[in-house]
Design a protein around this motif. Structure first.
Motif, PDB file in Angstrom:
ATOM      1  N   ARG A 103     -55.912 -24.895   6.173  1.00 39.69           N
ATOM      2  CA  ARG A 103     -55.618 -23.555   6.693  1.00 39.69           C
ATOM      3  C   ARG A 103     -54.816 -22.758   5.676  1.00 39.69           C
ATOM      4  N   LEU A 104     -54.978 -21.439   5.735  1.00 43.65           N
ATOM      5  CA  LEU A 104     -54.161 -20.548   4.917  1.00 43.65           C
ATOM      6  C   LEU A 104     -54.200 -19.155   5.542  1.00 43.65           C
ATOM      7  N   ASP A 105     -53.316 -18.294   5.080  1.00 45.27           N
ATOM      8  CA  ASP A 105     -53.360 -16.897   5.511  1.00 45.27           C
ATOM      9  C   ASP A 105     -53.480 -16.015   4.279  1.00 45.27           C
ATOM     10  N   CYS A 106     -53.934 -14.799   4.497  1.00 46.65           N
ATOM     11  CA  CYS A 106     -54.185 -13.858   3.411  1.00 46.65           C
ATOM     12  C   CYS A 106     -53.762 -12.475   3.863  1.00 46.65           C
ATOM     13  N   MET A 107     -53.215 -11.695   2.960  1.00 44.86           N
ATOM     14  CA  MET A 107     -52.822 -10.337   3.282  1.00 44.86           C
ATOM     15  C   MET A 107     -54.004  -9.577   3.860  1.00 44.86           C
ATOM     16  N   ALA A 108     -53.854  -9.092   5.080  1.00 52.83           N
ATOM     17  CA  ALA A 108     -54.980  -8.503   5.809  1.00 52.83           C
ATOM     18  C   ALA A 108     -55.560  -7.278   5.119  1.00 52.83           C
ATOM     19  N   ASP A 109     -54.707  -6.492   4.464  1.00 56.64           N
ATOM     20  CA  ASP A 109     -55.156  -5.228   3.887  1.00 56.64           C
ATOM     21  C   ASP A 109     -55.474  -5.337   2.397  1.00 56.64           C
ATOM     22  N   ASN A 110     -55.926  -6.504   1.992  1.00 54.39           N
ATOM     23  CA  ASN A 110     -56.364  -6.727   0.613  1.00 54.39           C
ATOM     24  C   ASN A 110     -57.824  -7.180   0.657  1.00 54.39           C
ATOM     25  N   PRO A 111     -58.770  -6.241   0.660  1.00 52.58           N
ATOM     26  CA  PRO A 111     -60.184  -6.594   0.841  1.00 52.58           C
ATOM     27  C   PRO A 111     -60.705  -7.597  -0.185  1.00 52.58           C
ATOM     28  N   ALA A 112     -60.313  -7.437  -1.447  1.00 48.58           N
ATOM     29  CA  ALA A 112     -60.831  -8.322  -2.495  1.00 48.58           C
ATOM     30  C   ALA A 112     -60.416  -9.765  -2.239  1.00 48.58           C
ATOM     31  N   LEU A 113     -59.143  -9.970  -1.860  1.00 52.74           N
ATOM     32  CA  LEU A 113     -58.664 -11.327  -1.633  1.00 52.74           C
ATOM     33  C   LEU A 113     -59.323 -11.939  -0.393  1.00 52.74           C
ATOM     34  N   ASN A 114     -59.542 -11.131   0.624  1.00 52.20           N
ATOM     35  CA  ASN A 114     -60.224 -11.627   1.816  1.00 52.20           C
ATOM     36  C   ASN A 114     -61.669 -12.021   1.508  1.00 52.20           C
ATOM     37  N   ARG A 115     -62.341 -11.212   0.683  1.00 53.72           N
ATOM     38  CA  ARG A 115     -63.702 -11.578   0.287  1.00 53.72           C
ATOM     39  C   ARG A 115     -63.711 -12.885  -0.491  1.00 53.72           C
ATOM     40  N   TYR A 116     -62.674 -13.077  -1.310  1.00 50.76           N
ATOM     41  CA  TYR A 116     -62.601 -14.315  -2.091  1.00 50.76           C
ATOM     42  C   TYR A 116     -62.509 -15.530  -1.174  1.00 50.76           C
ATOM     43  N   TYR A 117     -61.631 -15.488  -0.188  1.00 55.72           N
ATOM     44  CA  TYR A 117     -61.479 -16.657   0.688  1.00 55.72           C
ATOM     45  C   TYR A 117     -62.729 -16.894   1.526  1.00 55.72           C
ATOM     46  N   LEU A 118     -63.408 -15.859   1.913  1.00 56.02           N
ATOM     47  CA  LEU A 118     -64.682 -16.035   2.621  1.00 56.02           C
ATOM     48  C   LEU A 118     -65.705 -16.693   1.700  1.00 56.02           C
ATOM     49  N   SER A 119     -65.671 -16.347   0.407  1.00 53.83           N
ATOM     50  CA  SER A 119     -66.596 -16.959  -0.558  1.00 53.83           C
ATOM     51  C   SER A 119     -66.301 -18.435  -0.776  1.00 53.83           C
ATOM     52  N   GLN A 120     -65.080 -18.857  -0.431  1.00 54.04           N
ATOM     53  CA  GLN A 120     -64.685 -20.254  -0.577  1.00 54.04           C
ATOM     54  C   GLN A 120     -64.994 -21.080   0.671  1.00 54.04           C
ATOM     55  N   GLY A 121     -65.775 -20.516   1.573  1.00 53.50           N
ATOM     56  CA  GLY A 121     -66.168 -21.260   2.769  1.00 53.50           C
ATOM     57  C   GLY A 121     -65.140 -21.211   3.878  1.00 53.50           C
ATOM     58  N   MET A 122     -64.166 -20.309   3.785  1.00 53.09           N
ATOM     59  CA  MET A 122     -63.166 -20.178   4.831  1.00 53.09           C
ATOM     60  C   MET A 122     -63.734 -19.382   6.006  1.00 53.09           C
ATOM     61  N   THR A 123     -63.314 -19.736   7.207  1.00 56.61           N
ATOM     62  CA  THR A 123     -63.726 -19.034   8.420  1.00 56.61           C
ATOM     63  C   THR A 123     -62.564 -18.208   8.947  1.00 56.61           C
ATOM     64  N   PHE A 124     -62.833 -16.930   9.224  1.00 56.63           N
ATOM     65  CA  PHE A 124     -61.802 -16.041   9.744  1.00 56.63           C
ATOM     66  C   PHE A 124     -61.452 -16.439  11.180  1.00 56.63           C
ATOM     67  N   ARG A 125     -60.138 -16.607  11.464  1.00 57.63           N
ATOM     68  CA  ARG A 125     -59.688 -17.039  12.784  1.00 57.63           C
ATOM     69  C   ARG A 125     -58.854 -15.999  13.524  1.00 57.63           C
ATOM     70  N   GLY A 126     -58.573 -14.885  12.898  1.00 63.53           N
ATOM     71  CA  GLY A 126     -57.793 -13.872  13.595  1.00 63.53           C
ATOM     72  C   GLY A 126     -56.825 -13.163  12.671  1.00 63.53           C
ATOM     73  N   ARG A 127     -56.071 -12.258  13.240  1.00 61.63           N
ATOM     74  CA  ARG A 127     -55.115 -11.447  12.470  1.00 61.63           C
ATOM     75  C   ARG A 127     -53.746 -11.542  13.123  1.00 61.63           C
ATOM     76  N   PHE A 128     -52.724 -11.623  12.277  1.00 59.11           N
ATOM     77  CA  PHE A 128     -51.338 -11.646  12.754  1.00 59.11           C
ATOM     78  C   PHE A 128     -50.647 -10.391  12.239  1.00 59.11           C
ATOM     79  N   ASP A 129     -50.069  -9.639  13.146  1.00 54.26           N
ATOM     80  CA  ASP A 129     -49.373  -8.403  12.769  1.00 54.26           C
ATOM     81  C   ASP A 129     -47.879  -8.565  12.990  1.00 54.26           C
ATOM     82  N   SER A 130     -47.125  -8.192  11.963  1.00 52.96           N
ATOM     83  CA  SER A 130     -45.670  -8.233  12.058  1.00 52.96           C
ATOM     84  C   SER A 130     -45.132  -6.891  11.581  1.00 52.96           C
TER      85      SER A 130
END
Length: 383
Positions: free
Chosen positions: A334-361
């Motif tokens: 498991r890991l988390d990624c800055m929600a508002d960084n599209p490039a980094l989110n695309r990278y983790y999806l390319s690594q076979g990661m599955t999106f599980r939700g968003r945490f807002d603070s």
């Protein structure tokens, strides 16, 4: 200065002298005059024991009064074949292993670990002349590894015979205090350290494909390089997104010291240069909320040097972390990624990661990802 780690070297009748003195001297020489390691011998009782070669050694402590070890060294010798059936010894080894940061068996000391029931699911090795005996007493879930100097399972490290214990001890020094300290210690001992001749959580072939990328536990000696890496990452996050999700000023030496001392933090090196850093957490994290489960390792604070952008180091680090999490008996990374960084989110999806939700603070948000760890056994033994 932090408290030195306790290094207990267990001795018993008919132990091998060099199995004892080799690792003992490695940790003593590496201790920075006692500031980083307090090294001592411990026996079942405070009475002299005799090595296979007839040397008498009087243990400094007994089971009843020895300080709790952070590092436990269990040497081998002819006496191991008898003492592996000594329930007082195996019960003590099991108890010390439960609380130790690292356990190192040398040669047939692996027999004592096997009878102490601490080798379930691990890579194991011993003196090549005792492989069959270890196979008889080890759990069926353990994987025998031949023709290596040592195997590293994270907490528990097992070495082959005699001088291989020095190689493994230097490996532990490197993990805890850095490569420079380990090499300096080997030099002071005038010992040729066979540092690359091991089987770890990734195979030798993988290490060669990764241009000898070394991933080890981070230590206090790494703080300056870690600070530069994390501050560089914080600046990149801000320049690319406009957000201060990682405030550069937050990565003080004090914060990183507590980070290294309180969590499992790993550093990735390429030819002595720090190229990545991350931690693996196992406990409950608020960020996961109701989705938390304890069958996962949570990769946290992952940063890779921007100097090596696009060269695959992030993928290699994630692959190593996945191996480590699997060998800790967990099934998910498991890991988390800055929600508002599209490039980094695309990278983790390319690594076979599955999106599980968003945490807002307050002031920041994170996307939550995980992936199932493959269960196929990899060929780590090269048999």
């Amino acid at each position: 200065m932090g408290k030195p780690r306790n290094v207990a070297v267990f001795i018993y009748e008919q132990v091998d002298a060099l199995d004892v003195t080799g690792p003992y001297d490695v940790f003593a020489v590496s201790s920075n005059w006692g500031k980083d390691f307090y090294v001592y011998t411990v026996g079942e009782r405070e009475s002299p024991v005799h090595t296979v070669s007839g040397l008498a050694i009087c243990p400094k402590y007994s089971f009843d009064n020895c300080p709790g070890p952070d590092i436990l060294v269990v040497p081998g010798g002819l006496g191991a074949r008898k003492e592996m059936n000594n329930e007082a010894i195996t019960a003590w080894v099991q108890k010390m292993t439960a609380s130790a940061e690292h356990v190192l068996s040398v040669c047939t000391g692996a027999l004592l670990l096997a009878k102490a029931d601490v080798l379930d699911g691990l890579q194991i090795t011993t003196n090549r002349r005792a492989i069959d005996l270890l196979r008889e007493v080890a759990p069926t879930s353990a994987k025998m590894v031949k023709d290596v100097r040592y195997v590293d399972n994270g907490q528990i490290i097992l070495s082959a015979g005699v001088t291989a214990g020095m190689d493994a001890a230097l490996h532990i020094v490197r993990r805890l205090l850095g490569s420079e300290r380990a090499h300096n210690s080997a030099s002071m001992l005038e010992y040729h350290w066979r540092e690359s001749d091991f089987s770890g959580l990734v195979s030798k072939d993988s290490l060669q494909k990764d241009e000898k990328l070394l991933i080890r536990k981070a230590g206090l000696a790494d703080l300056e390089a870690m600070q530069q890496l994390y501050r560089e990452a914080a600046r990149w996050i801000h320049s690319s997104t406009g957000f201060f999700q990682w405030p550069e000023a937050a990565f003080t030496k004090e914060y990183l010291t507590s980070f290294v001392e309180e969590q499992e933090v790993f550093a990735a090196f390429l030819k002595e240069e720090l190229v990545g850093c991350f931690s693996i957490q196992w406990q409950y994290e608020e960020i996961w909320g109701d989705q938390f489960h304890d069958n996962a390792g949570y990769v946290h604070r992952l940063a890779v040097s921007r100097k090596y952008k696009g060269q695959g180091f992030g993928s290699r680090i994630l692959a190593w972390a996945e191996h480590y999490i699997r060998y800790r008996g967990k099934a998910w990374l498991r890991l988390d990624c800055m929600a508002d960084n599209p490039a980094l989110n695309r990278y983790y999806l390319s690594q076979g990661m599955t999106f599980r939700g968003r945490f807002d603070s307050q002031g920041w948000s994170a996307n939550l990802y995980e992936r199932k760890i493959k269960r196929e056994e990899e060929d780590l033994s090269h048999e």
